[in-house]
Design a protein around this motif. Structure first.
Motif, PDB file in Angstrom:
ATOM      1  N   ALA A  38       0.955  -1.185   0.000  1.00  0.00           N
ATOM      2  CA  ALA A  38       0.096   0.009   0.098  1.00  0.00           C
ATOM      3  C   ALA A  38       0.871   1.011   0.029  1.00  0.00           C
ATOM      4  CB  ALA A  38      -0.911  -0.003   1.416  1.00  0.00           C
ATOM      5  N   GLN A  39       1.924   1.410   0.883  1.00  0.00           N
ATOM      6  CA  GLN A  39       2.777   2.367   0.883  1.00  0.00           C
ATOM      7  C   GLN A  39       3.709   2.496  -0.704  1.00  0.00           C
ATOM      8  OE1 GLN A  39       2.773   4.585   3.024  1.00  0.00           O
ATOM      9  NE2 GLN A  39       2.082   3.647   4.825  1.00  0.00           N
ATOM     10  N   ILE A  40       3.932   1.481  -1.085  1.00  0.00           N
ATOM     11  CA  ILE A  40       4.840   1.599  -2.332  1.00  0.00           C
ATOM     12  C   ILE A  40       3.863   2.319  -3.467  1.00  0.00           C
ATOM     13  CG2 ILE A  40       5.462   0.267  -4.480  1.00  0.00           C
ATOM     14  CD1 ILE A  40       6.587  -1.837  -2.232  1.00  0.00           C
ATOM     15  N   LEU A  41       2.563   1.660  -3.599  1.00  0.00           N
ATOM     16  CA  LEU A  41       1.415   2.551  -4.358  1.00  0.00           C
ATOM     17  C   LEU A  41       1.307   3.911  -4.184  1.00  0.00           C
ATOM     18  CD1 LEU A  41      -1.491  -0.198  -4.071  1.00  0.00           C
ATOM     19  CD2 LEU A  41      -0.058   0.252  -5.991  1.00  0.00           C
ATOM     20  N   GLN A  42       1.500   4.226  -2.778  1.00  0.00           N
ATOM     21  CA  GLN A  42       1.393   5.573  -2.352  1.00  0.00           C
ATOM     22  C   GLN A  42       2.604   6.651  -2.975  1.00  0.00           C
ATOM     23  OE1 GLN A  42      -0.697   7.550   0.065  1.00  0.00           O
ATOM     24  NE2 GLN A  42      -2.119   6.022  -0.906  1.00  0.00           N
ATOM     25  N   ARG A  43       3.740   6.098  -2.992  1.00  0.00           N
ATOM     26  CA  ARG A  43       5.198   6.816  -3.454  1.00  0.00           C
ATOM     27  C   ARG A  43       5.422   6.659  -4.817  1.00  0.00           C
ATOM     28  NH1 ARG A  43       6.851   3.266   0.656  1.00  0.00           N
ATOM     29  NH2 ARG A  43       8.385   1.533  -0.152  1.00  0.00           N
ATOM     30  N   HIS A  44       4.680   5.638  -5.634  1.00  0.00           N
ATOM     31  CA  HIS A  44       5.106   5.616  -7.086  1.00  0.00           C
ATOM     32  C   HIS A  44       3.739   5.925  -7.969  1.00  0.00           C
ATOM     33  CE1 HIS A  44       8.956   3.409  -6.616  1.00  0.00           C
ATOM     34  NE2 HIS A  44       8.408   2.807  -5.542  1.00  0.00           N
ATOM     35  N   SER A  45       3.579   7.273  -8.037  1.00  0.00           N
ATOM     36  CA  SER A  45       2.556   7.743  -8.738  1.00  0.00           C
ATOM     37  C   SER A  45       2.745   8.018 -10.174  1.00  0.00           C
ATOM     38  CB  SER A  45       1.995   9.001  -8.112  1.00  0.00           C
ATOM     39  OG  SER A  45       3.068   9.838  -8.230  1.00  0.00           O
ATOM     40  N   VAL A  46       4.003   7.916 -10.720  1.00  0.00           N
ATOM     41  CA  VAL A  46       4.503   8.279 -11.900  1.00  0.00           C
ATOM     42  C   VAL A  46       5.359   7.057 -12.395  1.00  0.00           C
ATOM     43  CG1 VAL A  46       5.660   9.636 -13.681  1.00  0.00           C
ATOM     44  CG2 VAL A  46       4.395  10.593 -11.660  1.00  0.00           C
ATOM     45  N   ASN A  58       6.778  12.095   4.119  1.00  0.00           N
ATOM     46  CA  ASN A  58       6.395  12.630   2.884  1.00  0.00           C
ATOM     47  C   ASN A  58       7.209  12.414   1.617  1.00  0.00           C
ATOM     48  OD1 ASN A  58       3.827  14.076   3.629  1.00  0.00           O
ATOM     49  ND2 ASN A  58       5.476  15.353   4.628  1.00  0.00           N
ATOM     50  N   VAL A  59       7.781  11.206   1.820  1.00  0.00           N
ATOM     51  CA  VAL A  59       8.646  10.577   0.616  1.00  0.00           C
ATOM     52  C   VAL A  59       8.467   9.063   0.405  1.00  0.00           C
ATOM     53  CG1 VAL A  59      10.937  10.237  -0.410  1.00  0.00           C
ATOM     54  CG2 VAL A  59      10.520  12.447   1.011  1.00  0.00           C
ATOM     55  N   THR A  60       8.583   8.367   1.589  1.00  0.00           N
ATOM     56  CA  THR A  60       8.243   7.049   1.546  1.00  0.00           C
ATOM     57  C   THR A  60       6.906   6.766   2.332  1.00  0.00           C
ATOM     58  OG1 THR A  60       9.697   6.691   3.629  1.00  0.00           O
ATOM     59  CG2 THR A  60      10.728   6.125   1.743  1.00  0.00           C
ATOM     60  N   VAL A  61       6.583   7.771   3.389  1.00  0.00           N
ATOM     61  CA  VAL A  61       5.209   7.411   3.878  1.00  0.00           C
ATOM     62  C   VAL A  61       4.589   8.907   4.028  1.00  0.00           C
ATOM     63  CG1 VAL A  61       4.087   7.229   6.149  1.00  0.00           C
ATOM     64  CG2 VAL A  61       6.020   5.450   5.362  1.00  0.00           C
ATOM     65  N   PHE A  62       3.259   8.687   3.619  1.00  0.00           N
ATOM     66  CA  PHE A  62       2.594  10.040   3.906  1.00  0.00           C
ATOM     67  C   PHE A  62       1.259   9.978   4.573  1.00  0.00           C
ATOM     68  CE2 PHE A  62       4.310   9.454  -0.362  1.00  0.00           C
ATOM     69  CZ  PHE A  62       4.610  10.818  -0.803  1.00  0.00           C
ATOM     70  N   PRO A  63       0.837  11.031   5.167  1.00  0.00           N
ATOM     71  CA  PRO A  63      -0.369  11.032   6.335  1.00  0.00           C
ATOM     72  C   PRO A  63      -1.462  10.646   6.004  1.00  0.00           C
ATOM     73  CG  PRO A  63       0.414  13.416   5.957  1.00  0.00           C
ATOM     74  CD  PRO A  63       1.354  12.374   5.025  1.00  0.00           C
ATOM     75  N   ASP A  64      -1.969  11.126   4.721  1.00  0.00           N
ATOM     76  CA  ASP A  64      -3.271  10.978   4.179  1.00  0.00           C
ATOM     77  C   ASP A  64      -3.483  10.032   2.680  1.00  0.00           C
ATOM     78  OD1 ASP A  64      -1.714  12.436   2.743  1.00  0.00           O
ATOM     79  OD2 ASP A  64      -2.942  14.124   2.486  1.00  0.00           O
ATOM     80  N   PRO A  65      -3.286   8.588   3.215  1.00  0.00           N
ATOM     81  CA  PRO A  65      -3.335   7.700   2.031  1.00  0.00           C
ATOM     82  C   PRO A  65      -4.541   8.011   1.310  1.00  0.00           C
ATOM     83  CG  PRO A  65      -3.578   6.456   4.004  1.00  0.00           C
ATOM     84  CD  PRO A  65      -3.102   7.942   4.354  1.00  0.00           C
ATOM     85  N   SER A  99     -11.608   4.422  -1.984  1.00  0.00           N
ATOM     86  CA  SER A  99     -10.933   5.329  -2.661  1.00  0.00           C
ATOM     87  C   SER A  99     -10.391   5.239  -3.981  1.00  0.00           C
ATOM     88  CB  SER A  99      -9.825   5.835  -1.553  1.00  0.00           C
ATOM     89  OG  SER A  99     -10.161   5.895  -0.424  1.00  0.00           O
ATOM     90  N   TYR A 100      -9.828   4.115  -4.184  1.00  0.00           N
ATOM     91  CA  TYR A 100      -9.498   3.581  -5.737  1.00  0.00           C
ATOM     92  C   TYR A 100     -10.787   3.896  -6.564  1.00  0.00           C
ATOM     93  CZ  TYR A 100      -4.711   2.695  -4.782  1.00  0.00           C
ATOM     94  OH  TYR A 100      -3.436   2.742  -4.501  1.00  0.00           O
ATOM     95  N   VAL A 101     -11.836   3.375  -6.285  1.00  0.00           N
ATOM     96  CA  VAL A 101     -13.255   3.230  -7.125  1.00  0.00           C
ATOM     97  C   VAL A 101     -13.460   4.690  -7.490  1.00  0.00           C
ATOM     98  CG1 VAL A 101     -15.494   2.551  -7.423  1.00  0.00           C
ATOM     99  CG2 VAL A 101     -13.712   0.751  -6.456  1.00  0.00           C
ATOM    100  N   ILE A 121      -5.225   8.965  -2.809  1.00  0.00           N
ATOM    101  CA  ILE A 121      -5.640   8.219  -3.804  1.00  0.00           C
ATOM    102  C   ILE A 121      -6.762   8.761  -4.518  1.00  0.00           C
ATOM    103  CG2 ILE A 121      -6.974   5.989  -4.237  1.00  0.00           C
ATOM    104  CD1 ILE A 121      -5.553   4.535  -1.728  1.00  0.00           C
ATOM    105  N   LYS A 122      -7.639   9.362  -3.722  1.00  0.00           N
ATOM    106  CA  LYS A 122      -8.690  10.066  -4.616  1.00  0.00           C
ATOM    107  C   LYS A 122      -8.160  11.378  -5.451  1.00  0.00           C
ATOM    108  CE  LYS A 122     -11.995   9.220  -0.584  1.00  0.00           C
ATOM    109  NZ  LYS A 122     -12.600   9.572   0.395  1.00  0.00           N
ATOM    110  N   ALA A 123      -7.065  11.838  -5.180  1.00  0.00           N
ATOM    111  CA  ALA A 123      -6.674  12.998  -5.811  1.00  0.00           C
ATOM    112  C   ALA A 123      -5.638  12.451  -6.786  1.00  0.00           C
ATOM    113  CB  ALA A 123      -5.772  13.795  -4.868  1.00  0.00           C
ATOM    114  N   ASN A 124      -5.533  11.196  -7.300  1.00  0.00           N
ATOM    115  CA  ASN A 124      -4.717  10.579  -8.178  1.00  0.00           C
ATOM    116  C   ASN A 124      -3.267  10.872  -8.032  1.00  0.00           C
ATOM    117  OD1 ASN A 124      -6.879   9.696  -9.474  1.00  0.00           O
ATOM    118  ND2 ASN A 124      -7.242  11.465 -10.681  1.00  0.00           N
ATOM    119  N   LYS A 125      -2.861  10.838  -6.638  1.00  0.00           N
ATOM    120  CA  LYS A 125      -1.492  11.085  -6.477  1.00  0.00           C
ATOM    121  C   LYS A 125      -0.566   9.517  -6.091  1.00  0.00           C
ATOM    122  CE  LYS A 125      -1.960  15.647  -4.575  1.00  0.00           C
ATOM    123  NZ  LYS A 125      -1.998  16.679  -3.439  1.00  0.00           N
TER     124      LYS A 125
END
Length: 532
Positions: free
Chosen positions: A234-242, A317-324, A406-408, A328-332
């Motif tokens: 889940a965290q990997i998904l958070q930090r690999h948006s591009v 805010n690089v490997t872990v973000f506070p608001d997952p 959130s993903y949907v 997700i909803k913001a496509n980040k």
């Protein structure tokens, strides 16, 4: 395909400088980590770690994280040496907190695996036909263990069965855990905190650079994890948006959760004093002292009666973000297909011995909820029955609902959600275990106990392995009959209840259900606390 075969005696001569031998023909893969000499068995080639001729342990993907490199980001190992990869490397230093040590070690570390701080190994299994038919899909497995223990060499994670039966390349990894990987130390804030996550990222880069050498397609990678490994995914998904280094993700009993942004350095300070680093203030002098403490001494303290649990992530805010969920909803985050779920009895393992609901809630959530609030969302259940349900919901099931919803809502359509409910007699290793946390793993890997498994369990293993590999091969299509893509709410039967009521065949293992059948307590109480 870069794997080729070479006489074992030639390999031995190259590595050890001897000649005149007669040996087997062994597979060779040329990678950025060297020329790897593996082994072959029953149509599967395996490469299991590296030991150099100087007896200094080195990894296929990173330099030793010891001495000056302790608590530093992992550094890639680049080599053209010939290396023996026919045996597993050691696990990272493990922590089994003292209060539950005997119980957890019996379940997850029997017999004990070798440990070493020099531990950043990975292992690869690939079908032998990948030599002639490359571009295989790839499964990268990230182990669980509360970010405190675990290893890629655990027997239940052996990739041979999946590679053999489904033509998939399997990669299992080590990453630093407990105080070595997630120290939460003031001297290390903010850049050097979540080191185990950095290890995972370096593994994914290694896979992108090298998996073609084993017949895998770097564009067909699926990251898969369970428990803390699932939270890692889940965290990997958070930090690999591009341009994510994977095509899809599977999360078993673990998802993203909102995280408090203020770190707590208290445990690290206590640890420093306990191992003899008594500097008055955190800083370079104390850090130098801590880097000189032998790993064995640290391990003794971690696993002793005074040891504190380490495994908390730090928001950087690089490997872990506070608001997952907002990200997700913001496509980040990575916009890839996901398969995610929990086990029906994910909570039973963690509440063995807990009998008083009020005491349990205070320990888990402090003063955030009252006993009456909790009883109200579990009508018809006794307090003793509510305790494991609360743990399951707060830690596993509700985060899965928040993540999938959130993903949907963000527009991702290939989202598949499940609850796993299989209960087998040979897996009831503690009272009221049920379909407990991690019991799906040996079914997926085909590593269940063949001497005790029933016929139903054997069949379910074949079925679960087919479901997971179907998703890995084509994550945009339903992995099993009657399994719809997830839609939040009660208007569609899009939550797959797997292997409930004894259904274990691929054509009947899915019982389509409305999400509200399981999500009521989440929607009525827990989600508001978890998405803060």
């Amino acid at each position: 395909m870069a794997v080729r075969f070479l006489s074992a005696c030639i390999v031995t001569a190259l590595i050890f400088g001897i000649s005149g031998c007669v040996g087997l023909v062994l597979p060779i893969a040329t990678t950025t980590s060297g020329v790897l000499h593996g082994s072959a068995q029953d149509g599967v080639l395996s490469f299991k770690g590296i030991v150099s001729t100087t007896q200094r342990l080195t990894r296929p993907y990173a330099r030793s994280p010891i001495g000056a490199l302790r608590w530093e980001p992992p550094q890639p190992l680049l080599s053209n040496e010939v290396r023996n990869t026919t045996a597993f490397g050691p696990s990272c230093i493990q922590q089994f907190t003292f209060a539950t040590q005997a119980f957890i070690e019996r379940l997850f570390n029997t017999p004990p695996l070798p440990e070493n701080e020099d531990c950043l190994f990975l292992n690869v299994w690939t079908p032998q036909d990948a030599i002639n038919v490359p571009n295989k899909p790839v499964l990268v497995w990230i182990h669980g263990g509360s970010l405190q223990f675990g290893s890629g060499r655990v027997p239940e994670y052996n990739g041979m069965n999946i590679a053999q039966n489904h033509g998939i390349v399997v990669v299992t990894i080590n990453y630093r855990t407990n105080v070595f990987g997630f120290p939460e130390g003031e001297e290390l804030f903010p850049n050097n905190e979540n080191l185990g996550y950095m290890d995972q990222d370096l593994t994914l880069k290694w896979v992108q650079d090298n998996i073609a050498a084993f017949g895998g397609n770097p564009e067909l990678v699926t990251i898969v994890g369970e428990s803390a490994g699932s939270q890692s995914v889940a965290q990997i998904l958070q930090r690999h948006s591009v341009n994510p280094p994977f095509r899809a993700a599977i999360m078993e009993s673990g998802a993203a959760s909102s995280t408090i942004s203020t770190p707590n350095f208290t445990s690290f300070d206590i640890f420093a004093k306990a191992v003899g680093c008594n500097q008055a203030f955190p800083g370079p002098e104390r850090l130098a002292c801590l880097k000189s403490v032998p790993a064995s001494q640290i391990s003794t303290w971690l696993n002793g009666p005074s040891g504190l649990g380490f495994g908390n992530v730090v928001v950087d805010n690089v490997t872990v973000f506070p608001d997952p969920y907002q990200r997700i909803k913001a496509n980040k985050t990575a916009r890839v297909p996901i398969l995610i779920g929990a086990n029906q009895d994910d909570g039973t393992l963690f509440v063995v011995g807990d009998t008083d609901l009020a005491t349990f809630l205070q320990g888990l959530l402090g003063s955030l909820v009252t006993v009456d609030q909790v009883r109200a969302v579990y009508p018809g259940f006794t307090d003793l029955e509510i305790i494991p349900l609360v743990f399951r919901d707060v830690v596993f099931l509700c985060p899965a609902e928040l993540t999938t919803t959130s993903y949907v809502q963000s527009g991702i359509t290939s989202v598949f959600r499940y609850v796993y409910g299989a209960v087998f007699a040979d897996l009831q290793l503690f009272p009221n275990a049920g379909a407990w946390h991690s019991t799906e793993i040996p079914e997926i890997f085909g590593t269940f106990n063949i001497t005790t498994a029933s016929g139903l369990e054997r069949t379910l293993s074949t079925t679960m392995q087919s479901i997971w590999t179907n998703f890995i091969k084509d994550p945009f299509t339903s992995p099993a009959l009657k399994w719809q893509k997830f839609v939040p709410g009660n208007n569609t039967l899009s939550l797959a209840r797997l292997a409930f009521t004894g259904n274990v065949e691929l054509d009947n293992v899915v019982q389509p259900s409305p999400a509200g059948l399981d999500d009521g307590p989440c929607d009525n109480l827990w989600n508001a606390l978890l998405d803060f």
